[in-house]
Design a protein around this motif. Structure first.
Motif, short mmCIF file in Angstrom:
data_model
loop_
_atom_site.label_atom_id
_atom_site.label_comp_id
_atom_site.label_asym_id
_atom_site.label_seq_id
_atom_site.Cartn_x
_atom_site.Cartn_y
_atom_site.Cartn_z
N TYR A 242 0.83 -1.21 0.00
CA TYR A 242 0.00 0.00 0.00
C TYR A 242 0.87 1.25 0.00
O TYR A 242 0.63 2.20 -0.74
CB TYR A 242 -0.92 -0.01 1.22
N ASN A 243 1.89 1.26 0.86
CA ASN A 243 2.79 2.41 0.95
C ASN A 243 4.17 1.91 1.38
O ASN A 243 4.36 1.52 2.53
CB ASN A 243 2.26 3.43 1.96
N PRO A 244 5.15 1.95 0.47
CA PRO A 244 6.49 1.43 0.80
C PRO A 244 7.12 2.11 2.01
O PRO A 244 7.97 1.51 2.68
CB PRO A 244 7.30 1.72 -0.48
N GLU A 245 6.69 3.34 2.33
CA GLU A 245 7.27 4.04 3.48
C GLU A 245 6.91 3.37 4.80
O GLU A 245 7.58 3.57 5.81
CB GLU A 245 6.80 5.50 3.50
N LEU A 246 5.85 2.57 4.81
CA LEU A 246 5.44 1.87 6.03
C LEU A 246 6.47 0.81 6.44
O LEU A 246 6.44 0.34 7.58
CB LEU A 246 4.07 1.23 5.84
N ALA A 247 7.35 0.45 5.53
CA ALA A 247 8.40 -0.52 5.88
C ALA A 247 9.35 0.05 6.93
O ALA A 247 10.00 -0.71 7.65
CB ALA A 247 9.18 -0.92 4.62
N ASP A 248 9.42 1.37 7.03
CA ASP A 248 10.32 2.00 7.99
C ASP A 248 9.69 2.24 9.35
O ASP A 248 10.35 2.72 10.27
CB ASP A 248 10.82 3.35 7.42
N LYS A 249 8.39 1.95 9.48
CA LYS A 249 7.72 2.15 10.76
C LYS A 249 8.24 1.16 11.81
O LYS A 249 8.51 0.00 11.51
CB LYS A 249 6.21 1.94 10.61
N THR A 250 8.35 1.63 13.05
CA THR A 250 8.75 0.75 14.15
C THR A 250 7.64 -0.24 14.43
O THR A 250 6.46 0.12 14.49
CB THR A 250 9.04 1.59 15.41
N ARG A 251 8.03 -1.52 14.64
CA ARG A 251 7.03 -2.57 14.81
C ARG A 251 7.24 -3.34 16.11
O ARG A 251 8.36 -3.52 16.57
CB ARG A 251 7.10 -3.56 13.63
N VAL A 252 6.11 -3.81 16.64
CA VAL A 252 6.11 -4.70 17.80
C VAL A 252 5.10 -5.81 17.49
O VAL A 252 4.07 -5.56 16.86
CB VAL A 252 5.70 -3.94 19.09
N LEU A 253 5.41 -7.03 17.92
CA LEU A 253 4.51 -8.16 17.68
C LEU A 253 3.92 -8.64 19.00
O LEU A 253 4.65 -8.84 19.98
CB LEU A 253 5.27 -9.31 17.01
N ALA A 254 2.60 -8.79 19.03
CA ALA A 254 1.92 -9.38 20.19
C ALA A 254 1.22 -10.66 19.75
O ALA A 254 0.40 -10.63 18.83
CB ALA A 254 0.92 -8.39 20.78
N VAL A 255 1.59 -11.77 20.38
CA VAL A 255 0.92 -13.04 20.11
C VAL A 255 -0.27 -13.11 21.08
O VAL A 255 -0.08 -13.18 22.30
CB VAL A 255 1.87 -14.23 20.31
N THR A 256 -1.48 -13.07 20.53
CA THR A 256 -2.69 -12.96 21.35
C THR A 256 -3.34 -14.33 21.58
O THR A 256 -2.94 -15.34 20.99
CB THR A 256 -3.71 -12.02 20.66
N LYS A 257 -4.34 -14.33 22.45
CA LYS A 257 -5.18 -15.50 22.72
C LYS A 257 -4.37 -16.71 23.20
O LYS A 257 -4.64 -17.86 22.83
CB LYS A 257 -6.00 -15.88 21.47
N ILE A 258 -3.35 -16.45 24.05
CA ILE A 258 -2.52 -17.56 24.55
C ILE A 258 -3.30 -18.44 25.52
O ILE A 258 -2.87 -19.55 25.85
CB ILE A 258 -1.23 -17.05 25.22
N ASP A 259 -4.49 -17.95 25.95
CA ASP A 259 -5.33 -18.77 26.84
C ASP A 259 -6.00 -19.91 26.08
O ASP A 259 -6.56 -20.83 26.70
CB ASP A 259 -6.40 -17.89 27.50
N LEU A 260 -5.95 -19.88 24.73
CA LEU A 260 -6.62 -20.91 23.94
C LEU A 260 -5.69 -22.05 23.54
O LEU A 260 -6.12 -22.99 22.86
CB LEU A 260 -7.22 -20.28 22.67
N VAL A 261 -4.40 -21.96 23.93
CA VAL A 261 -3.47 -23.03 23.57
C VAL A 261 -2.78 -23.55 24.83
O VAL A 261 -2.70 -22.85 25.84
CB VAL A 261 -2.40 -22.53 22.56
N ASP A 262 -2.27 -24.79 24.77
CA ASP A 262 -1.59 -25.36 25.93
C ASP A 262 -0.12 -24.93 25.93
O ASP A 262 0.38 -24.33 24.97
CB ASP A 262 -1.71 -26.89 25.93
N ASP A 263 0.58 -25.27 27.00
CA ASP A 263 1.96 -24.82 27.17
C ASP A 263 2.88 -25.40 26.10
O ASP A 263 3.83 -24.74 25.65
CB ASP A 263 2.48 -25.22 28.56
N GLU A 264 2.62 -26.65 25.70
CA GLU A 264 3.46 -27.29 24.69
C GLU A 264 3.37 -26.54 23.36
O GLU A 264 4.38 -26.26 22.70
CB GLU A 264 3.04 -28.75 24.52
N THR A 265 2.14 -26.18 22.98
CA THR A 265 1.94 -25.42 21.74
C THR A 265 2.59 -24.05 21.84
O THR A 265 3.18 -23.55 20.88
CB THR A 265 0.43 -25.26 21.44
N LEU A 266 2.50 -23.47 23.03
CA LEU A 266 3.08 -22.14 23.24
C LEU A 266 4.60 -22.18 23.10
O LEU A 266 5.21 -21.27 22.52
CB LEU A 266 2.68 -21.62 24.62
N ASP A 267 5.22 -23.25 23.59
CA ASP A 267 6.67 -23.39 23.47
C ASP A 267 7.09 -23.52 22.00
O ASP A 267 8.10 -22.95 21.58
CB ASP A 267 7.16 -24.61 24.26
#
Length: 311
Positions: free
Chosen positions: A246-271
């Motif tokens: 959409y806009n190549p300038e967005l490649a320079d934006k600072t990013r953070v990743l949040a893995v959500t809904k960890i309550d729906l998976v078990d510990d083994e899957t989370l690892d």
């Protein structure tokens, strides 16, 4: 055009005054406005004309300016050329969108030693006309980026006082929502919940083009991918690719990743999930429903925001 005529002054010479300029069309940013709805039914906006000059070298009155108040983040674009004419991002910022025509010069300006009785005056300039498109791009510190049903609205609702619509089906969010997130020591930052992106959004699929523009104005992009995803890194890459398409300038934006809904998976899957994350972006694991990991997420976002501002 005017000549001085008084008792005992039969030939006083030219004394026609100048005409007043036409009124400007002015855009003014107002932090108390959030939408452009007040302009929806006001299609034609016209400033007053300037008044003509008078005898005695009296200049005509200027036309009254028209001030259009708009929310912060408004862009004015020429309808025919698509050229950006103005961009208002600070409260009280003003910009002349269309200047009024200049007033003409009275005949007093055209007298000379050889032409002492000029019978002409300069006409004023005609006013400008244009079709202008006003477009609002939300201003926020953190923009939420994710597929439909990634948990963006739920996260905004637990981290701020905003109450977006939440339901278990795609495209629950049809309009962007803003929320103020309280942080330590009375600090805060603004978070924007932007409707979900799907693959092909940059070509107009889904709700793509209507809301991708709002992402441009966020200081930090928070990517949300659910822990139930089969391949978190691949999903993250799809989202990133759509933004950059959409806009190549967005490649320079600072990013953070949040893995959500960890309550729906078990510990083994989370690892297993932790070993399948993008390597070039900081990540945190959260559950909005159980409110797990939210403090760590706030800390990471605040640290990222302050570093972005310092840069």
């Amino acid at each position: 055009m005017h000549f001085r005529r008084e008792k005992h002054v039969p030939k006083g010479g030219p004394d026609g005054g100048d005409g007043g300029r036409g009124g400007h069309i002015i855009l003014r940013a107002n932090a108390q406005l959030w939408t452009l709805l007040h302009l929806k039914y006001q299609k034609h906006i016209k400033a007053d004309s300037g008044k003509g000059g008078e005898g005695g070298r009296r200049t005509g009155a200027e036309g009254e300016d028209v001030i259009i108040e708009v929310p912060l983040g408004t862009i004015a674009r020429h309808a025919e050329t698509n050229e950006v004419m103005a961009e208002l991002t600070e409260d009280g910022q003003e910009l002349i969108l269309l200047p009024g025509g200049r007033g003409g010069l009275g005949n007093t300006h055209f007298k000379s030693a050889t032409q002492q009785t000029p019978y002409h005056a300069q006409p004023g300039e005609p006013g400008q006309e244009a079709w202008i498109i006003l477009e609002l791009k939300l201003l926020a510190d953190v923009g939420l980026v994710g597929f439909p049903n990634a948990g963006k609205s739920t996260l905004l609702s637990v981290m701020s006082a905003a109450r977006p619509e939440i339901a278990d089906y795609p495209f629950t969010t049809l309009v962007p929502n803003l929320g103020v997130v309280a942080y330590r020591d009375y600090k805060s930052f603004v978070m924007a919940d932007i409707p979900g992106i799907i693959e092909g959004a940059s070509q107009g699929k889904g709700l793509g083009l209507r809301f991708l523009r709002h992402i441009e104005r966020n200081a930090v992009l928070l990517f949300l991918v659910p822990a139930t995803s089969e391949n978190i890194e691949a999903d993250y890459q799809v989202l990133a690719n759509e933004l950059e398409a959409y806009n190549p300038e967005l490649a320079d934006k600072t990013r953070v990743l949040a893995v959500t809904k960890i309550d729906l998976v078990d510990d083994e899957t989370l690892d297993r999930t932790k070993s399948n994350l993008p390597t070039n972006v900081p990540a945190v694991f959260i559950s909005s429903v159980q409110q797990r990991g939210l403090t760590e997420l706030k800390d990471l976002l605040w640290k990222t925001l302050t570093q972005t501002v310092d840069l």
